[in-house]
Design an enzyme around this catalytic site. Structure first.
Site, mmCIF file in Angstrom:
data_model
loop_
_atom_site.group_PDB
_atom_site.id
_atom_site.type_symbol
_atom_site.label_atom_id
_atom_site.label_comp_id
_atom_site.label_asym_id
_atom_site.label_seq_id
_atom_site.Cartn_x
_atom_site.Cartn_y
_atom_site.Cartn_z
ATOM 1 N N PRO A 1 -64.024 132.617 63.928
ATOM 2 C CA PRO A 1 -64.538 133.119 62.648
ATOM 3 C C PRO A 1 -63.710 132.671 61.452
ATOM 4 O O PRO A 1 -62.484 132.584 61.511
ATOM 5 C CB PRO A 1 -64.466 134.640 62.820
ATOM 6 C CG PRO A 1 -64.552 134.863 64.293
ATOM 7 C CD PRO A 1 -63.814 133.710 64.910
ATOM 8 N N CYS A 2 -64.430 132.392 60.354
ATOM 9 C CA CYS A 2 -63.765 131.948 59.121
ATOM 10 C C CYS A 2 -63.752 133.055 58.068
ATOM 11 O O CYS A 2 -63.390 132.808 56.913
ATOM 12 C CB CYS A 2 -64.470 130.717 58.557
ATOM 13 S SG CYS A 2 -66.184 131.030 58.050
ATOM 14 N N ASN A 3 -64.139 134.284 58.454
ATOM 15 C CA ASN A 3 -64.309 135.381 57.494
ATOM 16 C C ASN A 3 -63.112 135.576 56.576
ATOM 17 O O ASN A 3 -63.271 135.893 55.408
ATOM 18 C CB ASN A 3 -64.562 136.694 58.237
ATOM 19 C CG ASN A 3 -65.711 136.599 59.210
ATOM 20 O OD1 ASN A 3 -65.758 135.682 60.022
ATOM 21 N ND2 ASN A 3 -66.636 137.537 59.171
#
Length: 413
Positions: free
Chosen positions: A373-375
Site C-alpha cells: 500500500p502507498c496510503n
C-alpha cells in the site's frame, strides 16, 4: 533538473477542495489567486535532486521529506521504438539468486522513502515508468526488480493512447478549451454528484465560451477527477468498465462488487500493459509454466498480465486482505486458469515456516511480485502521509521479509 508536471502539483493542492461552492467570477478569481500564491510559495520550498532513469544516479541519501525528481520522459529503460538508451544496471550477486522478484509503489513517494525501499531490496534503484506510454491514462510508478531488461515486448493489440481513441463517443460534447488528451492517474474514489452538478451550474451561468476563471476551475476539477463530457455543460466520472479498459483488465473484471469497492480496487491496481511489458522477458525462460508468489494481489493485475503474455501459471499463492479484491481474482481465475490458486488473507500469516512448507510442496517459486500500500507515501491527505512506518505502508516490510525468506530457503534446497 526535472520537475513534477504542474498539473500533478495543482491536483494535489486542490484535492481537499473538491466540494467547494461555485460562486461568481470574482469569487473564482480570488480563490484561484490565493491558491496560485500558495502554490508558488510551496514550490520554492521544495528541494529536488537530479537523477536519471537508467541506473546511473548517485546513491540516494536524501532526507525523508525531499520530493523526488522524476526522469523525463518517464519510460524506465526505454520502450519499443524509443531511442536507444544506455542502461548501466549493476545488480548485486545475492539479488540474482532465484526467484525473480518485482516490486511496485507510487513514484511520487519522497526521496527518503524510495531510498529506504531501495536499500531493503538489495540496493537496486527503481525504474520509473508512466503508464501514459501504454494507455490513455497517467500512472506514475516506480519498480524495483531483478528482471532482465533486454528483449521486452508489448502486449498486442496496442491500447489507445489518447482519450478520443479510447472513447470516441465523448468527442461530440468535448469543448475546445478542454485540451486534455490523456486522463490523470485513476483514483480510488470518484467525483460526487454534487460536484458535477456545481460544474454544470457554473457553466450554465457563464458566457459561451466560459470566462477564464470558470474554465480554470472546471479544468482543475476535470483533471483531478478524470471527468468526461457527456452533454452540453455536463460532465461525469468514468465508469468501472472504462477504468477496466484503461488499466488493461478484461471487460467486467470487477463485476459483482459494489461501485465503491470497484473504484477502490481499480484505483489501487496494477496497470496491466505496463507490468506485462516488464514481465514479458519471462516467457521464454519458463516455457512449462511458473509458480508465482503474489503479495498484495489486489484484483490480480500480475496474474492477468502473465495470462495475457501466454505464460502458464502452474500455481499462484495469492495474499490479499480485501474480500472484494480476493473474490474478483478468484472469479477470474476459475473462469480462465487450469492451475492451482492458493489464497492467504494476511501477509503476516506467511511465516518463515509456512513459506518453507509451500516451497517443499511446490518445488520453489519462480517469481515474487507485488506492490504494498502507498496510503502513507503520497496523495492529498498530508495528515496520513507519514512514510514507510505508517499503518498501511509499513506492510512493505512484510514484502521484504517474505522475499528474503523465499530466497534463503530456496538457496538451501
Amino acid at each position: 533538473m526535472w520537475y513534477t508536471p504542474m498539473h500533478v502539483l495543482v491536483d494535489s493542492i486542490y484535492a481537499s477542495q473538491a466540494d467547494h461552492e461555485v460562486l461568481d467570477e470574482n469569487r473564482f478569481s480570488s480563490c484561484v489567486g490565493r491558491k496560485k500564491a500558495r502554490f508558488t510559495e510551496d514550490s520554492k520550498k521544495r528541494k529536488r535532486y537530479g537523477g536519471g532513469a537508467h541506473g546511473s544516479q548517485s546513491p540516494w541519501d536524501g532526507g525523508h521529506e525531499e520530493s523526488i525528481s522524476l526522469p523525463k520522459p518517464m519510460v524506465g529503460f526505454g520502450l519499443p521504438g524509443d531511442r536507444p538508451r544506455s542502461v548501466s544496471r549493476l545488480l548485486p550477486a545475492h539479488s540474482m539468486r532465484a526467484p525473480f522478484f518485482y516490486y511496485e509503489n507510487v513514484a511520487l513517494a519522497t526521496k527518503g522513502a524510495w531510498a529506504e525501499i531501495s536499500r531493503c531490496l538489495y540496493g537496486i534503484e527503481p525504474e520509473f515508468v508512466d503508464s501514459k506510454y501504454f494507455c490513455a491514462a497517467l500512472r506514475k510508478r516506480g519498480y524495483i526488480h531483478n528482471l532482465p531488461t533486454e528483449g521486452r515486448s508489448v502486449l498486442r493489440p496496442i491500447p489507445p493512447k489518447t482519450i478520443f481513441e479510447a472513447f470516441p463517443q465523448y468527442e461530440t460534447w468535448w469543448p475546445s478549451w478542454d485540451q486534455r488528451r490523456q486522463f490523470n492517474c485513476l483514483q480510488t474514489c470518484m467525483a460526487s454528484a454534487k460536484l458535477t452538478e456545481r460544474i454544470h451550474r457554473a457553466l450554465a451561468n457563464s458566457s459561451d465560451p466560459p470566462t477564464q476563471a470558470v474554465q480554470k476551475y472546471v479544468l482543475e476539477e476535470c483533471r483531478k477527477w478524470n471527468l468526461v463530457w457527456i452533454g452540453k455543460n455536463k460532465v461525469a466520472a468514468l465508469d468501472s468498465l472504462e477504468m477496466e479498459f484503461l488499466l488493461g483488465y478484461p471487460r467486467d473484471h470487477t463485476r459483482g462488487a459494489s461501485k465503491k469497492k470497484k473504484d477502490k480496487c481499480l484505483g489501487n491496481s496494477f496497470q496491466v500493459d505496463t507490468v506485462a511489458f516488464h514481465l514479458s522477458v519471462l516467457k521464454d525462460r519458463f516455457p512449462c509454466g511458473m509458480n508465482v508468489l503474489s503479495l498484495f494481489s489486489g484484483i490480480g493485475g500480475a496474474e492477468v498480465a502473465l495470462h495475457k503474455l501466454g505464460i502458464r501459471m502452474k500455481t499462484v499463492v495469492s495474499v490479499e486482505i480485501c474480500d472484494a479484491s480476493r473474490n474478483i481474482l478468484r472469479t477470474w481465475w476459475d473462469q480462465t486458469q487450469e492451475g492451482t490458486l492458493i489464497e492467504f488473507r494476511d501477509v503476516q500469516s506467511l511465516t518463515h515456516e509456512k513459506i518453507a512448507s509451500l516451497i517443499r510442496q511446490l518445488g520453489g517459486f519462480d517469481l515474487v511480485i507485488g506492490g504494498s500500500p502507498c496510503n502513507n507515501l503520497a496523495g492529498s491527505n498530508r495528515h496520513h502521509r507519514v512514510g514507510l512506518e505508517g499503518d498501511q505502508s509499513v506492510l512493505f516490510r512484510d514484502y521484504v521479509r517474505i522475499l528474503n525468506s523465499v530466497k534463503s530457503i530456496m538457496a538451501n534446497v
